[in-house]
Design a protein around this motif. Structure first.
Motif, PDB file in Angstrom:
ATOM      1  N   MET A  79       0.862  -1.170  -0.073  1.00  0.00           N
ATOM      2  CA  MET A  79      -0.130  -0.018  -0.439  1.00  0.00           C
ATOM      3  C   MET A  79       0.738   1.496  -0.144  1.00  0.00           C
ATOM      4  O   MET A  79       1.874   1.393   0.899  1.00  0.00           O
ATOM      5  N   SER A  80       0.075   2.329  -0.720  1.00  0.00           N
ATOM      6  CA  SER A  80       1.801   3.372  -0.806  1.00  0.00           C
ATOM      7  C   SER A  80       1.266   4.310   0.371  1.00  0.00           C
ATOM      8  O   SER A  80       0.249   4.099   0.778  1.00  0.00           O
ATOM      9  N   ILE A  81       1.982   4.797   0.422  1.00  0.00           N
ATOM     10  CA  ILE A  81       2.054   5.231   1.961  1.00  0.00           C
ATOM     11  C   ILE A  81       1.079   6.699   1.883  1.00  0.00           C
ATOM     12  O   ILE A  81       0.088   6.758   2.558  1.00  0.00           O
ATOM     13  N   GLY A  82       1.000   7.675   0.841  1.00  0.00           N
ATOM     14  CA  GLY A  82      -0.116   8.315   0.474  1.00  0.00           C
ATOM     15  C   GLY A  82      -1.272   7.649   0.824  1.00  0.00           C
ATOM     16  O   GLY A  82      -2.779   8.176   1.666  1.00  0.00           O
ATOM     17  N   LYS A  83      -2.190   7.065  -0.543  1.00  0.00           N
ATOM     18  CA  LYS A  83      -3.296   6.027   0.267  1.00  0.00           C
ATOM     19  C   LYS A  83      -3.248   5.698   1.256  1.00  0.00           C
ATOM     20  O   LYS A  83      -4.775   6.104   2.220  1.00  0.00           O
ATOM     21  N   LYS A  84      -2.408   5.034   2.094  1.00  0.00           N
ATOM     22  CA  LYS A  84      -2.350   4.724   3.800  1.00  0.00           C
ATOM     23  C   LYS A  84      -3.228   5.907   4.639  1.00  0.00           C
ATOM     24  O   LYS A  84      -3.582   5.993   5.434  1.00  0.00           O
ATOM     25  N   ALA A  85      -2.048   7.027   3.956  1.00  0.00           N
ATOM     26  CA  ALA A  85      -1.847   7.999   4.703  1.00  0.00           C
ATOM     27  C   ALA A  85      -3.942   8.798   4.772  1.00  0.00           C
ATOM     28  O   ALA A  85      -4.687   9.104   6.150  1.00  0.00           O
ATOM     29  N   ARG A  86      -3.931   8.564   3.756  1.00  0.00           N
ATOM     30  CA  ARG A  86      -5.931   9.356   3.254  1.00  0.00           C
ATOM     31  C   ARG A  86      -6.464   8.311   4.293  1.00  0.00           C
ATOM     32  O   ARG A  86      -7.553   9.153   4.338  1.00  0.00           O
ATOM     33  N   ASN A  87      -6.989   6.790   4.145  1.00  0.00           N
ATOM     34  CA  ASN A  87      -7.438   6.007   4.681  1.00  0.00           C
ATOM     35  C   ASN A  87      -7.478   5.938   6.234  1.00  0.00           C
ATOM     36  O   ASN A  87      -8.418   6.467   6.987  1.00  0.00           O
ATOM     37  N   ILE A  88      -6.600   6.286   6.947  1.00  0.00           N
ATOM     38  CA  ILE A  88      -6.350   6.862   7.876  1.00  0.00           C
ATOM     39  C   ILE A  88      -6.794   8.395   8.982  1.00  0.00           C
ATOM     40  O   ILE A  88      -7.782   8.421   9.057  1.00  0.00           O
ATOM     41  N   GLY A  89      -6.564   8.989   7.744  1.00  0.00           N
ATOM     42  CA  GLY A  89      -7.533  10.452   7.469  1.00  0.00           C
ATOM     43  C   GLY A  89      -8.983  10.374   7.593  1.00  0.00           C
ATOM     44  O   GLY A  89      -9.616  11.289   8.123  1.00  0.00           O
ATOM     45  N   GLU A  90      -9.221   9.696   6.977  1.00  0.00           N
ATOM     46  CA  GLU A  90     -10.869   9.356   6.512  1.00  0.00           C
ATOM     47  C   GLU A  90     -11.134   8.055   7.621  1.00  0.00           C
ATOM     48  O   GLU A  90     -12.282   8.934   8.300  1.00  0.00           O
ATOM     49  N   ILE A  91     -10.662   7.907   8.659  1.00  0.00           N
ATOM     50  CA  ILE A  91     -10.971   6.986  10.216  1.00  0.00           C
ATOM     51  C   ILE A  91     -11.024   7.790  10.658  1.00  0.00           C
ATOM     52  O   ILE A  91     -11.912   8.375  11.879  1.00  0.00           O
ATOM     53  N   ALA A  92      -9.722   8.945  11.255  1.00  0.00           N
ATOM     54  CA  ALA A  92      -9.555   9.830  12.273  1.00  0.00           C
ATOM     55  C   ALA A  92     -11.025  10.633  12.118  1.00  0.00           C
ATOM     56  O   ALA A  92     -11.751  11.551  12.495  1.00  0.00           O
ATOM     57  N   GLU A  93     -11.425  11.589  11.250  1.00  0.00           N
ATOM     58  CA  GLU A  93     -12.054  12.295  10.503  1.00  0.00           C
ATOM     59  C   GLU A  93     -13.106  11.397  11.257  1.00  0.00           C
ATOM     60  O   GLU A  93     -14.653  12.550  11.753  1.00  0.00           O
ATOM     61  N   GLY A  94     -13.920  10.493  10.468  1.00  0.00           N
ATOM     62  CA  GLY A  94     -14.741  10.235  10.958  1.00  0.00           C
ATOM     63  C   GLY A  94     -15.416  10.466  12.565  1.00  0.00           C
ATOM     64  O   GLY A  94     -16.042  10.342  13.563  1.00  0.00           O
ATOM     65  N   LYS A  95     -13.989   9.404  13.122  1.00  0.00           N
ATOM     66  CA  LYS A  95     -14.023   9.522  14.634  1.00  0.00           C
ATOM     67  C   LYS A  95     -14.256  10.823  15.246  1.00  0.00           C
ATOM     68  O   LYS A  95     -15.205  11.589  15.778  1.00  0.00           O
ATOM     69  N   ALA A  96     -13.430  11.814  14.767  1.00  0.00           N
ATOM     70  CA  ALA A  96     -13.944  13.285  15.205  1.00  0.00           C
ATOM     71  C   ALA A  96     -15.594  13.476  15.201  1.00  0.00           C
ATOM     72  O   ALA A  96     -15.937  14.067  15.852  1.00  0.00           O
ATOM     73  N   LYS A  97     -16.319  12.975  13.986  1.00  0.00           N
ATOM     74  CA  LYS A  97     -17.477  13.504  13.638  1.00  0.00           C
ATOM     75  C   LYS A  97     -19.096  12.931  14.245  1.00  0.00           C
ATOM     76  O   LYS A  97     -19.224  13.024  15.418  1.00  0.00           O
ATOM     77  N   GLU A  98     -18.165  11.510  14.406  1.00  0.00           N
ATOM     78  CA  GLU A  98     -18.766  11.540  15.897  1.00  0.00           C
ATOM     79  C   GLU A  98     -19.016  11.215  17.559  1.00  0.00           C
ATOM     80  O   GLU A  98     -19.822  11.630  18.153  1.00  0.00           O
ATOM     81  N   ILE A  99     -17.315  11.760  17.856  1.00  0.00           N
ATOM     82  CA  ILE A  99     -17.168  12.257  19.060  1.00  0.00           C
ATOM     83  C   ILE A  99     -18.283  13.082  19.479  1.00  0.00           C
ATOM     84  O   ILE A  99     -18.804  13.786  20.016  1.00  0.00           O
ATOM     85  N   THR A 100     -17.832  14.319  18.229  1.00  0.00           N
ATOM     86  CA  THR A 100     -18.335  15.410  17.796  1.00  0.00           C
ATOM     87  C   THR A 100     -20.020  15.430  18.307  1.00  0.00           C
ATOM     88  O   THR A 100     -20.474  16.168  18.772  1.00  0.00           O
TER      89      THR A 100
END
Length: 57
Positions: A1-22
């Motif tokens: 997995m390219s680092i860019g795609k991995k970072a994008r996927n992890i960012g999407e997970i983190a963004e979702g978690k932030a929205k859930e908590i908010t």
């Protein structure tokens, strides 16, 4: 997995978690559900990339 795609996927997970908590903190169920959905999408994308990588090697 390219680092860019991995970072994008992890960012999407983190963004979702932030929205859930908010959403939970504000009592906004719709935002909390949307956050959970974004986390799921990020995790699925990450799993697909892992699968692609295992087939390449």
């Amino acid at each position: 997995m390219s680092i860019g795609k991995k970072a994008r996927n992890i960012g999407e997970i983190a963004e979702g978690k932030a929205k859930e908590i908010t959403g939970k903190a504000l009592g906004n169920a719709k935002m909390a559900r949307k956050g959970k959905a974004e986390q799921a999408v990020g995790k699925v994308k990450q799993a697909v990339e892992r699968g692609k990588e295992s087939l390449r090697h």
